[in-house]
Design a protein around this motif. Structure first.
Motif, PDB file in Angstrom:
ATOM      1  N   ASN A   1      38.875  12.863  27.174  1.00 42.20           N
ATOM      2  CA  ASN A   1      39.483  12.605  25.863  1.00 42.20           C
ATOM      3  C   ASN A   1      40.527  11.493  25.892  1.00 42.20           C
ATOM      4  O   ASN A   1      41.223  11.274  24.901  1.00 42.20           O
ATOM      5  CB  ASN A   1      40.120  13.891  25.328  1.00 42.20           C
ATOM      6  CG  ASN A   1      39.100  14.984  25.086  1.00 42.20           C
ATOM      7  OD1 ASN A   1      38.024  14.729  24.548  1.00 42.20           O
ATOM      8  ND2 ASN A   1      39.417  16.208  25.495  1.00 42.20           N
ATOM      9  N   GLN A   2      40.655  10.786  27.048  1.00 33.87           N
ATOM     10  CA  GLN A   2      41.646   9.717  27.165  1.00 33.87           C
ATOM     11  C   GLN A   2      40.971   8.345  27.103  1.00 33.87           C
ATOM     12  O   GLN A   2      39.766   8.223  27.315  1.00 33.87           O
ATOM     13  CB  GLN A   2      42.428   9.862  28.476  1.00 33.87           C
ATOM     14  CG  GLN A   2      42.966  11.257  28.743  1.00 33.87           C
ATOM     15  CD  GLN A   2      43.784  11.826  27.592  1.00 33.87           C
ATOM     16  OE1 GLN A   2      44.583  11.111  26.981  1.00 33.87           O
ATOM     17  NE2 GLN A   2      43.583  13.114  27.299  1.00 33.87           N
ATOM     18  N   LYS A   3      41.773   7.326  26.824  1.00 36.78           N
ATOM     19  CA  LYS A   3      41.260   5.962  26.743  1.00 36.78           C
ATOM     20  C   LYS A   3      40.957   5.412  28.149  1.00 36.78           C
ATOM     21  O   LYS A   3      41.558   5.855  29.130  1.00 36.78           O
ATOM     22  CB  LYS A   3      42.274   5.059  26.041  1.00 36.78           C
ATOM     23  CG  LYS A   3      42.536   5.428  24.592  1.00 36.78           C
ATOM     24  CD  LYS A   3      43.579   4.498  23.988  1.00 36.78           C
ATOM     25  CE  LYS A   3      43.851   4.864  22.524  1.00 36.78           C
ATOM     26  NZ  LYS A   3      44.889   3.988  21.913  1.00 36.78           N
ATOM     27  N   PRO A   4      40.063   4.446  28.249  1.00 35.85           N
ATOM     28  CA  PRO A   4      39.751   3.846  29.553  1.00 35.85           C
ATOM     29  C   PRO A   4      40.997   3.261  30.224  1.00 35.85           C
ATOM     30  O   PRO A   4      41.836   2.631  29.557  1.00 35.85           O
ATOM     31  CB  PRO A   4      38.740   2.745  29.218  1.00 35.85           C
ATOM     32  CG  PRO A   4      38.107   3.194  27.933  1.00 35.85           C
ATOM     33  CD  PRO A   4      39.188   3.900  27.176  1.00 35.85           C
ATOM     34  N   ASN A   5      41.123   3.490  31.515  1.00 35.09           N
ATOM     35  CA  ASN A   5      42.207   2.935  32.340  1.00 35.09           C
ATOM     36  C   ASN A   5      43.602   3.300  31.843  1.00 35.09           C
ATOM     37  O   ASN A   5      44.564   2.561  32.061  1.00 35.09           O
ATOM     38  CB  ASN A   5      42.093   1.410  32.418  1.00 35.09           C
ATOM     39  CG  ASN A   5      40.842   0.946  33.118  1.00 35.09           C
ATOM     40  OD1 ASN A   5      40.406   1.550  34.092  1.00 35.09           O
ATOM     41  ND2 ASN A   5      40.243  -0.123  32.616  1.00 35.09           N
TER      42      ASN A   5
END
Length: 498
Positions: A289-293
């Motif tokens: 559920n988190q953004k890339p990098n």
């Protein structure tokens, strides 16, 4: 692990290698988790060539390393089932100092040396048994278990190879310093930028007793037939080349010591299955559920015990950075082969309310116990790794293309950190080594600054690009015709020779 690249690589395509011809391999690891794991991965790799492998250790350590490899996502069961584990009961180690102080030093190594001392007799008994029915017995042992295998020289059809769990740069830099830092070795120019580097002393971060134990092990290295490294020529080719020149001209005056770069032994691709039960780990669901990098992964290995004051600085620094994170929060391994005063075994603690606050706000996640590190590092949302720079963790991070916030504690870690930050340029230092070596607190502001540099700056983006390139090179090295695949075939062909 490296062996997963061999799953579609059947026996009639393994570089022309045929049967084992009654060649048997014995693995003798040093009983730290990071060391045991590397030799277990190597065991699986060699077993994939249909060579029988015997893995020797204490009852507890063998159980631990098997359980933890099952916690990963890689289909290793078919290889583990072929390995012959020999579990030996080891009497408990009792610490002489019982002051209850926290320690990040190599004191944690002392129970492992204790195990090594008690493996000599069972190892030799096993060697005698196997040598009577094999054309050749090949012993692959950790550098720090050299004394346990010293009797192998008395067996005519046995030959031993050392396995180095540290980087090639780390090993070379020690030899190079002992030689007075020459500009050439064996006519080979040292063109790599190390002449002006500050290299932490090998003695820093090591207790006198650990140094004595290590020196004792090094006395038994003379009879080795070759050296294996968990690295790849795709990332440490220069240093491996220098080590080869050095062994030809300096280390061995009687015979040539062959060197094989057998890494990466850790996973370089990740499957969807993350546990033996088939359940997806909670931290991986959170990463989904988190953004890339966008997420910093924090883990300091299995030998590090931080003081509560230092833990508080880490917690404050993470919150100040504004970066999302997963923090593996666990005490150092103690094992059942050692006993300490109860005060020494107290558990570390997070600042009151920290865990509930960051998890409630969705900023971070605290993982207690064992974590699926390869899967976390391989997740698209993971953009950085705050690490103690143990070589196992460095190789896993490089393989997944993740840059490192380097926080070395002892042993080979300070020089691994130099390789990561100054030579490969895929990391940033968290604190000053002089400060860390003196056991001074690394402040929350220093921690926050390093996290922001790695995760939210142009400099960090450049490190991520370089890490991605190195990761791609490391993954390609294990493909058919890749530099690491050729090293595997070369070593197995060598031990199976007529």
């Amino acid at each position: 692990m490296a062996t997963q690249h061999r799953q579609q690589h059947d026996q009639n395509k393994n570089g022309g290698l045929k049967g084992t011809g009654s060649v048997i391999v014995i693995m003798v690891p040093f009983s730290l988790q990071s060391h045991m794991n590397q030799l277990l991965q190597l065991s699986c790799l060699i077993s994939s060539y249909n060579v029988p492998v015997h893995y020797l250790g204490s009852t507890f350590c063998n159980s631990q390393v098997r359980n933890r490899v099952h916690g990963g996502s890689n289909p290793v069961d078919q290889y583990l089932s072929k390995i012959h584990f020999h579990d030996f009961p080891i009497p408990p180690y009792v610490y002489e100092d019982e002051d209850g102080s926290d320690s990040n030093s190599s004191d944690n190594f002392l129970p492992c040396f204790h195990v090594t001392e008690h493996l000599r007799q069972p190892f030799f008994a096993l060697l005698q048994q196997l040598s009577s029915k094999a054309r050749r017995v090949v012993i692959i042992h950790d550098v720090l278990t050299s004394s346990a295998v010293q009797d192998a020289r008395s067996v005519a059809n046995a030959e031993s190879y050392t396995f180095n769990c540290a980087s090639a740069f780390n090993i070379f830099s020690h030899y190079w310093e002992e030689m007075g830092k020459p500009s050439q070795i064996g006519g080979h120019e040292i063109s790599i930028p190390i002449n002006n580097l500050y290299l932490p002393s090998v003695l820093e971060g090591l207790t006198p007793e650990s140094i004595r134990k290590m020196d004792h092990e090094y006395q038994f290295l003379g009879s080795r037939s070759g050296e294996l490294y968990n690295t790849s020529r795709s990332i440490e080719g220069n240093f491996l080349g220098l080590l080869s020149k050095l062994t030809e001209t300096t280390i061995s005056n009687e015979k040539k010591i062959n060197i094989w770069a057998m890494g990466p032994l850790n996973p370089v691709t990740i499957s969807s299955k993350v546990s033996s039960t088939g359940r997806r780990d909670k931290c991986l669901e959170w990463l989904d559920n988190q953004k890339p990098n966008s997420v910093m992964y924090i883990c300091f290995g299995t030998t590090i015990s931080m003081t509560n004051d230092q833990i508080e600085q880490v917690a404050v620094g993470l919150e100040q950075s504004g970066t999302k994170f997963i923090w593996v929060f666990r005490d150092a391994d103690k094992g059942d082969h050692c006993t300490r005063a109860r005060a020494c075994c107290r558990s570390p603690s997070l600042p009151q309310g920290f865990e509930e606050r960051v998890e409630g706000e969705g900023m971070g996640m605290v993982v207690r116990g064992w974590a699926p590190q390869p899967q976390i590092l391989g997740h698209p949302s993971t953009g950085g790794f705050m690490s103690h720079c143990g070589w196992n963790s460095c190789m896993e991070s490089i393989g997944m293309g993740v840059p490192i916030a380097a926080w070395p504690m002892h042993s080979d870690q300070p020089r691994n950190a130099i390789l990561i930050t100054l030579l490969l340029k895929v990391g940033v230092s968290v604190g000053d080594w002089d400060q860390i070596a003196k056991k001074q607190l690394v402040s929350s502001s220093m921690i926050s600054k390093s996290v922001r540099t790695l995760m939210a700056s142009d400099e960090g983006d450049e490190m991520r690009k370089r890490a991605a390139d190195l990761g791609a090179a490391l993954r390609t090295s294990t493909d058919e015709g890749g530099v690491s695949r050729m090293e595997w075939d070369s070593f197995v062909k060598h031990i199976l020779r007529s």
